[in-house]
Motif scaffolding. Structure first.
Motif, PDB file in Angstrom:
ATOM      1  N   SER A  69       0.865  -1.177   0.000  1.00 58.64           N
ATOM      2  CA  SER A  69       0.000   0.000   0.000  1.00 58.64           C
ATOM      3  C   SER A  69       0.898   1.223   0.000  1.00 58.64           C
ATOM      4  CB  SER A  69      -0.917   0.015   1.224  1.00 58.64           C
ATOM      5  OG  SER A  69      -0.253   0.563   2.351  1.00 58.64           O
ATOM      6  N   THR A  70       0.327   2.389  -0.180  1.00 57.78           N
ATOM      7  CA  THR A  70       1.129   3.614  -0.190  1.00 57.78           C
ATOM      8  C   THR A  70       1.668   3.958   1.191  1.00 57.78           C
ATOM      9  OG1 THR A  70      -0.877   4.934   0.103  1.00 57.78           O
ATOM     10  CG2 THR A  70      -0.117   4.575  -2.161  1.00 57.78           C
ATOM     11  N   GLN A  71       1.145   3.321   2.227  1.00 59.75           N
ATOM     12  CA  GLN A  71       1.567   3.610   3.593  1.00 59.75           C
ATOM     13  C   GLN A  71       2.491   2.548   4.180  1.00 59.75           C
ATOM     14  OE1 GLN A  71      -2.680   4.163   4.931  1.00 59.75           O
ATOM     15  NE2 GLN A  71      -1.720   5.808   6.108  1.00 59.75           N
ATOM     16  N   ALA A  72       2.367   1.318   3.723  1.00 58.42           N
ATOM     17  CA  ALA A  72       3.146   0.234   4.325  1.00 58.42           C
ATOM     18  C   ALA A  72       3.406  -0.871   3.316  1.00 58.42           C
ATOM     19  CB  ALA A  72       2.411  -0.337   5.537  1.00 58.42           C
ATOM     20  N   VAL A  73       4.554  -1.516   3.488  1.00 61.98           N
ATOM     21  CA  VAL A  73       4.939  -2.651   2.660  1.00 61.98           C
ATOM     22  C   VAL A  73       5.409  -3.755   3.605  1.00 61.98           C
ATOM     23  CG1 VAL A  73       6.523  -3.496   0.895  1.00 61.98           C
ATOM     24  CG2 VAL A  73       5.680  -1.163   0.773  1.00 61.98           C
ATOM     25  N   ARG A  74       5.005  -4.972   3.324  1.00 58.90           N
ATOM     26  CA  ARG A  74       5.445  -6.067   4.182  1.00 58.90           C
ATOM     27  C   ARG A  74       5.904  -7.249   3.341  1.00 58.90           C
ATOM     28  NH1 ARG A  74       1.566  -7.931   8.920  1.00 58.90           N
ATOM     29  NH2 ARG A  74       0.331  -8.808   7.215  1.00 58.90           N
ATOM     30  N   VAL A  75       6.936  -7.925   3.839  1.00 66.25           N
ATOM     31  CA  VAL A  75       7.395  -9.171   3.251  1.00 66.25           C
ATOM     32  C   VAL A  75       7.311 -10.251   4.323  1.00 66.25           C
ATOM     33  CG1 VAL A  75       8.894  -8.122   1.522  1.00 66.25           C
ATOM     34  CG2 VAL A  75       9.813  -8.614   3.799  1.00 66.25           C
ATOM     35  N   LEU A  76       7.060 -11.487   3.888  1.00 64.70           N
ATOM     36  CA  LEU A  76       6.916 -12.614   4.794  1.00 64.70           C
ATOM     37  C   LEU A  76       8.090 -13.566   4.670  1.00 64.70           C
ATOM     38  CD1 LEU A  76       3.127 -13.440   4.287  1.00 64.70           C
ATOM     39  CD2 LEU A  76       4.172 -11.972   6.033  1.00 64.70           C
ATOM     40  N   ARG A  77       8.364 -14.271   5.726  1.00 60.52           N
ATOM     41  CA  ARG A  77       9.473 -15.221   5.776  1.00 60.52           C
ATOM     42  C   ARG A  77       9.351 -16.247   4.661  1.00 60.52           C
ATOM     43  NH1 ARG A  77      10.409 -20.184   8.471  1.00 60.52           N
ATOM     44  NH2 ARG A  77      12.574 -20.434   9.162  1.00 60.52           N
ATOM     45  N   ASN A  78      10.448 -16.448   3.945  1.00 61.54           N
ATOM     46  CA  ASN A  78      10.517 -17.472   2.904  1.00 61.54           C
ATOM     47  C   ASN A  78      10.749 -18.818   3.591  1.00 61.54           C
ATOM     48  OD1 ASN A  78      11.076 -19.167   0.773  1.00 61.54           O
ATOM     49  ND2 ASN A  78      12.665 -17.868  -0.143  1.00 61.54           N
ATOM     50  N   THR A  79       9.710 -19.620   3.678  1.00 65.43           N
ATOM     51  CA  THR A  79       9.798 -20.887   4.416  1.00 65.43           C
ATOM     52  C   THR A  79      10.701 -21.903   3.732  1.00 65.43           C
ATOM     53  OG1 THR A  79       7.782 -21.659   3.323  1.00 65.43           O
ATOM     54  CG2 THR A  79       7.529 -20.575   5.462  1.00 65.43           C
ATOM     55  N   SER A  80      11.080 -21.636   2.476  1.00 69.14           N
ATOM     56  CA  SER A  80      11.979 -22.548   1.753  1.00 69.14           C
ATOM     57  C   SER A  80      13.369 -21.963   1.583  1.00 69.14           C
ATOM     58  CB  SER A  80      11.379 -22.889   0.379  1.00 69.14           C
ATOM     59  OG  SER A  80      10.128 -23.519   0.512  1.00 69.14           O
ATOM     60  N   TYR A  81      13.705 -20.973   2.407  1.00 74.29           N
ATOM     61  CA  TYR A  81      14.991 -20.305   2.253  1.00 74.29           C
ATOM     62  C   TYR A  81      16.141 -21.284   2.480  1.00 74.29           C
ATOM     63  CZ  TYR A  81      18.527 -16.652   2.579  1.00 74.29           C
ATOM     64  OH  TYR A  81      19.628 -15.858   2.373  1.00 74.29           O
ATOM     65  N   TRP A  82      17.198 -21.104   1.734  1.00 74.91           N
ATOM     66  CA  TRP A  82      18.299 -22.071   1.711  1.00 74.91           C
ATOM     67  C   TRP A  82      19.171 -22.056   2.968  1.00 74.91           C
ATOM     68  CZ3 TRP A  82      23.028 -19.688   2.113  1.00 74.91           C
ATOM     69  CH2 TRP A  82      23.126 -18.352   1.682  1.00 74.91           C
ATOM     70  N   MET A  83      19.118 -20.995   3.779  1.00 69.75           N
ATOM     71  CA  MET A  83      19.955 -20.929   4.970  1.00 69.75           C
ATOM     72  C   MET A  83      19.192 -21.482   6.175  1.00 69.75           C
ATOM     73  SD  MET A  83      21.954 -17.612   6.582  1.00 69.75           S
ATOM     74  CE  MET A  83      22.879 -17.353   5.059  1.00 69.75           C
ATOM     75  N   PRO A  84      19.639 -22.598   6.759  1.00 72.47           N
ATOM     76  CA  PRO A  84      18.896 -23.230   7.863  1.00 72.47           C
ATOM     77  C   PRO A  84      18.700 -22.278   9.044  1.00 72.47           C
ATOM     78  CG  PRO A  84      20.613 -24.691   7.046  1.00 72.47           C
ATOM     79  CD  PRO A  84      20.845 -23.364   6.400  1.00 72.47           C
ATOM     80  N   GLY A  85      17.476 -22.225   9.543  1.00 76.06           N
ATOM     81  CA  GLY A  85      17.180 -21.425  10.725  1.00 76.06           C
ATOM     82  C   GLY A  85      17.080 -19.936  10.502  1.00 76.06           C
TER      83      GLY A  85
END
Length: 544
Positions: free
Chosen positions: A196-212
């Motif tokens: 939105s013009t007021q806020a941007v959010r990203v969510l955790r990539n559950t398949s990310y290559w770095m453990p933990g």
């Protein structure tokens, strides 16, 4: 959940259209000191155009080079080797990485990305293909070979930081210069959610290559209209991190509570850029006289309450001066002397009239010059105010021209400004990176066209030759001699006036999170949240 946290969650839910029940358990909140210019996750567009998660959270580079100590951190690349003649760079890419849509990452994606820039030169913002790269090919799933037709060892810094994109996602994009990439597919630790013009959010990539990693479930950015509004959000505990130039970080922030802290490492400079395409700033004598009248210590003290020192006249940061600052710099540095500056202007053909106004060479009073700054950027506004007062004894009038970031950057890049305060658009493990991006002809452009980073639009044959020759040798003695030529040429011509050291402006609220970079653990150079180094912060911060 306390009342402030709840109110922020409700705001985020409203602005992003996300149900409260779906809220992540841990959200790291970042304040953005400018409005968002539009929904754009294109990593090849200038920083003014894309959203802050793009380079720091969604896309990844091959390596991250920390300019504070020169340390190379592996990302999508795990190792690299140069051939004996420095004409071939071989990179081993990481196995087991997936794009956020589930498809496997491979060396082919890396080769595609580099060749995509070759096919679309407007995307090559750091000039990789203009500076020696001849070919980029994938050899198997995990090897990329970058061949050069001329030696250019410093190019590694730009190669290392290029955001890598997925071939299957980008191969059919017909106009990448205008592509906004609304649904980005990256390898990074987070995936885009809603904008939105007021806020941007990203969510955790559950398949990310770095453990933990990452340790937080989401990162959210909140738009404001400047430093003051951003600082207020930090003090209220509504945000956990900001890149904010606080006028007095001790009095106005750190002393407000135990959880308020900051880390401002010096990694660049702030300068007054002079538009050398228009009179009288096209006259080196005029530019040098201005430099003699500006008290940079006063500028630094008033902009940063004595926390940040004046810039070195060479622009070289303290950590690099011992190796790279030439002895001739001391004799070329402008000496603060208003009377001498006044006399120098008169001698150069810019006399005063009876009213004390400075006249151009045509005998007409010079207009009030605009000093371009970012809208709401209190540090730059203060610098402009101080400079304006310091130039009055010369019979020179100024006004402050505040512009939002997109038009601020555009005015610099298209040479439609008079003077302006900005940072050095180029940093790295040696001063070469600063001089290369600030003064190489390839980063300049005619008036009205877009220059990537040569904001003063200044070029010089001896300077260009030294820049080109520096990249063609790995001999330290030759490099030092060539750096001396770069420094002395710029100091004699004064296309910019170094004002203050440019520190990073990291401001932290540690009430809810730990793991921030600091002087004891400088795992990045204090990168803003929209640059590749900030990825390490988003990977390292964790809830208390």
């Amino acid at each position: 959940m306390n009342r402030r946290a709840l109110s922020l969650t409700l705001l985020l839910s409203a602005t992003l259209g996300t149900a409260l029940a779906a809220e992540p358990r841990t959200t790291f909140n970042v304040v953005n000191t400018a409005p968002f210019s539009g929904k754009n996750y294109n990593p090849f567009t200038p920083a003014a155009n894309h959203l802050p998660p793009t380079l720091s959270a969604i896309y990844e580079s091959l390596f991250y080079v920390n300019a504070l100590d020169g340390k190379v951190n592996p990302v999508l690349g795990t190792k690299y080797t140069w051939s004996k003649d420095n004409r071939t760079l071989t990179v081993t890419t990481r196995s087991g990485v997936k794009w956020s849509d589930g498809q496997p990452f491979s060396a082919a994606d890396v080769a595609f990305t580099f060749n995509y820039l070759k096919a679309n030169p407007g995307l090559d913002l750091t000039g990789i293909w203009k500076n020696g790269v001849k070919s980029v090919t994938a050899q198997g799933a995990n090897t990329v070979v970058i061949a050069f037709d001329k030696v250019n060892v410093p190019a590694f810094y730009y190669i290392a930081h290029l955001p890598i994109v997925a071939e299957h996602n980008w191969k059919d994009v017909k106009d990448p210069l205008t592509f906004t990439n609304d649904t980005p597919i990256g390898t990074g630790p987070f995936v885009a959610e809603t904008y939105s013009t007021q806020a941007v959010r990203v969510l955790r990539n559950t398949s990310y290559w770095m453990p933990g990693k990452p340790a937080v479930d989401a990162v959210a950015w909140f738009a404001t209209n400047g430093n003051d509004a951003s600082l207020l959000k930090m003090l209220k505990g509504e945000t956990d991190y900001g890149y904010i130039a606080v006028p007095d970080p001790n009095k106005d922030y750190k002393n407000k509570g135990a959880n308020f802290t900051y880390w401002w490492p010096v990694n660049n400079l702030n300068a007054l850029y002079l538009n050398t395409t228009k009179a009288p700033f096209d006259d080196a004598a005029f530019r040098r006289a201005l430099a003699m009248a500006i008290n940079t210590k006063e500028v630094a003290d008033k902009a940063y309450a004595g926390v940040v020192p004046p810039a070195d006249p060479t622009g070289i940061i303290p950590g690099q001066q011992k190796v790279w600052k030439p002895g001739t710099a001391a004799t070329l540095a402008p000496r603060l002397n208003v009377a001498a500056a006044d006399a120098a202007l008169t001698a150069a053909g810019y006399r005063k009239n009876a009213q004390g106004q400075r006249l151009g060479k045509d005998g007409k009073p010079l207009p009030a010059f605009k000093i371009l700054v970012g809208s709401g950027w209190t540090d730059f506004i203060t610098m402009a105010q101080v400079i304006g007062e310091q130039l009055k004894p010369l019979g020179i009038s100024t006004s402050i021209d505040q512009q939002v970031f997109a038009s601020y950057a555009g005015s610099f890049q298209t040479a439609t400004f008079d003077t302006g305060v900005s940072w050095g658009w180029g940093s790295g493990p040696t001063p070469y990176n600063l001089y290369y991006q600030s003064f190489s002809p390839e980063f300049s452009a005619p008036v009205g066209k877009t220059a990537s980073s040569n904001l003063s639009h200044f070029t010089d044959p001896a300077l260009t030759k030294a820049i080109d020759s520096f990249s063609a040798t790995s001999d330290p003695a030759q490099q030092k001699a060539l750096m001396s030529t770069m420094v002395t040429t710029v100091m004699k011509n004064q296309p910019w006036i170094p004002l203050t050291a440019r520190t990073s402006f990291n401001v932290y609220n540690t009430a809810k999170f730990t793991g921030f970079p600091d002087a004891q653990n400088p795992y990045n150079e204090g990168s803003p949240s929209d640059q590749v180094g900030a990825r390490l912060m988003f990977l390292n911060v964790k809830p208390r």
